[in-house]
Design an enzyme around this catalytic site. Structure first.
Site, PDB file in Angstrom:
ATOM      1  N   LYS A  96       0.828  -1.223   0.000  1.00 14.44           N
ATOM      2  CA  LYS A  96       0.000   0.000   0.000  1.00 14.44           C
ATOM      3  C   LYS A  96       0.859   1.268   0.000  1.00 14.44           C
ATOM      4  CE  LYS A  96      -3.909  -2.240   2.284  1.00 14.44           C
ATOM      5  NZ  LYS A  96      -3.276  -3.511   2.736  1.00 14.44           N
TER       6      LYS A  96
HETATM    7  O1  LIG Z   1      -9.357  -2.966   1.805  1.00 17.07           O
HETATM    8  C1  LIG Z   1      -8.476  -3.746   2.181  1.00 17.07           C
HETATM    9  C2  LIG Z   1      -7.210  -3.760   1.631  1.00 17.07           C
HETATM   10  C3  LIG Z   1      -6.302  -4.683   2.057  1.00 17.07           C
HETATM   11  N1  LIG Z   1      -6.605  -5.581   3.027  1.00 17.07           N
HETATM   12  C4  LIG Z   1      -5.569  -6.558   3.433  1.00 17.07           C
HETATM   13  O2  LIG Z   1      -6.036  -7.869   3.096  1.00 17.07           O
HETATM   14  C5  LIG Z   1      -5.721  -8.779   4.147  1.00 17.07           C
HETATM   15  C6  LIG Z   1      -7.006  -9.293   4.756  1.00 17.07           C
HETATM   16  O3  LIG Z   1      -6.719 -10.287   5.710  1.00 17.07           O
HETATM   17  P1  LIG Z   1      -7.875 -11.237   6.342  1.00 17.07           P
HETATM   18  O4  LIG Z   1      -7.149 -12.056   7.331  1.00 17.07           O
HETATM   19  O5  LIG Z   1      -8.433 -12.061   5.205  1.00 17.07           O
HETATM   20  O6  LIG Z   1      -8.894 -10.338   6.937  1.00 17.07           O
HETATM   21  C7  LIG Z   1      -4.834  -8.021   5.106  1.00 17.07           C
HETATM   22  O7  LIG Z   1      -3.493  -8.202   4.715  1.00 17.07           O
HETATM   23  C8  LIG Z   1      -5.239  -6.579   4.907  1.00 17.07           C
HETATM   24  O8  LIG Z   1      -4.189  -5.679   5.194  1.00 17.07           O
HETATM   25  C9  LIG Z   1      -7.859  -5.576   3.567  1.00 17.07           C
HETATM   26  O9  LIG Z   1      -8.188  -6.373   4.450  1.00 17.07           O
HETATM   27  N2  LIG Z   1      -8.767  -4.651   3.136  1.00 17.07           N
END
Ligand SMILES: O=c1ccn([C@@H]2O[C@H](COP(=O)(O)O)[C@@H](O)[C@H]2O)c(=O)[nH]1
Length: 278
Positions: A96
């Site tokens: 990001k």
């Molecule tokens: O809008 C967003 C952008 C990035 N993320 C990232 O995705 C994963 C989600 O992890 P989970 O364990 O499936 O919840 C994480 O690395 C976030 O930084 C997001 O969740 N939402």
């Protein structure tokens, strides 16, 4: 040189529409019986790579969980990226990044230039210094067959206050991002290389995602409450471009490789069924 869009299209056709995140949370390391140190991090990542690196289209390491161990953690990130690419997965590094253009050029060199130790197939980017400030990233990605996924409508509830703010031209901040990224993919077949991040948790977006012609990364499935069945509500007619993304939902099944593979197969089957109704 093949574009990222071509490579992603082929990977999804061959392995299915799924991105699995590598997010080595301290709690997951503990659940796996691993110490919260660089050794634990390394074993966690090696297990994930060996279990699913040769069967998932895209794997998304979350840089923050490596950076917290300093230089040695970043070293594990480097080797994890390399191992994943050797196993045939496309690597989307979730960093990001975003800044003024001259600094964005350095981020582009760090992540999207094949000569860099942290080179990945694609990265996530933040557009809040202006989508135009990401130009050096876009140019470097285009020059080397890489991809960039720009935050548009994120999965967290706090995002809406910024992303849904309305500008002087009546468009939301998110719609401006969507429109500018859509321009980059215009006319490209089978799929553009520049994607957006749209959370699976956000319900009906009220935004036009129909002209993006690039991949739509959908995080927020599983642990954050999003479901494959809900993807239709979020994405509507753009459903065929969605790349569903899970981290904790899959990783929580570990540490046994067979259990990680079974969790991956389960969520992939659910996503295939949800996207097939498009
Ligand atoms: O809008 C967003 C952008 C990035 N993320 C990232 O995705 C994963 C989600 O992890 P989970 O364990 O499936 O919840 C994480 O690395 C976030 O930084 C997001 O969740 N939402």
């Amino acid at each position: 040189m093949e574009t990222f869009g071509v490579r992603l299209h082929r990977a999804v056709a061959g392995r299915g529409p799924l991105c699995v995140g590598i997010d080595p949370h301290p709690g997951l390391l503990a659940d796996w019986g691993l110490p919260d140190d660089v050794g634990g991090l390394e074993r966690f990542c090696r297990t994930v790579v060996e279990a699913i690196g040769d069967r998932v289209a895209v794997v998304k390491p979350q840089s923050a969980f490596f950076e917290r161990f300093g230089a040695r953690g970043v070293g594990v990130l480097e080797s994890t990226i390399r191992q994943l690419r050797n196993a045939g997965a496309l690597v989307l590094l979730d960093v990001k990044r975003g800044d003024i253009g001259s600094t964005v050029r350095a981020y582009a060199s760090a992540y999207l230039d094949p000569s860099s130790p942290l080179y990945a197939d694609a990265i996530t980017a933040s557009p809040y210094l202006g989508v135009g400030s990401l130009a050096p990233m876009i140019e470097t990605a285009a020059a080397h067959g890489g991809g960039v996924f720009v935050l548009a409508l994120t999965s967290n509830p706090e995002g809406a206050a910024v992303q849904r703010a309305v500008g002087a031209d009546g468009r939301t901040v998110a719609q401006t991002v969507i429109d500018e990224i859509s321009q980059l993919n215009r006319g490209v077949e089978p799929l553009g290389s520049f994607g957006l991040v749209v959370g699976a948790t956000i319900g009906e977006t009220g935004h036009d995602l129909g002209s993006v012609n690039g991949p739509l990364l959908a995080p927020g499935l599983g642990a954050q409450g999003g479901t494959p069945a809900g993807l239709r509500t979020v994405f509507g007619a753009a459903l065929p471009s969605v790349l569903p993304s899970y981290s904790r939902e899959v990783l929580g099944a570990g540490p046994e490789p067979a259990a990680l593979r079974a969790a991956t197969e389960r969520v992939l089957a659910e996503c295939r069924a949800a996207l097939a109704t498009a």
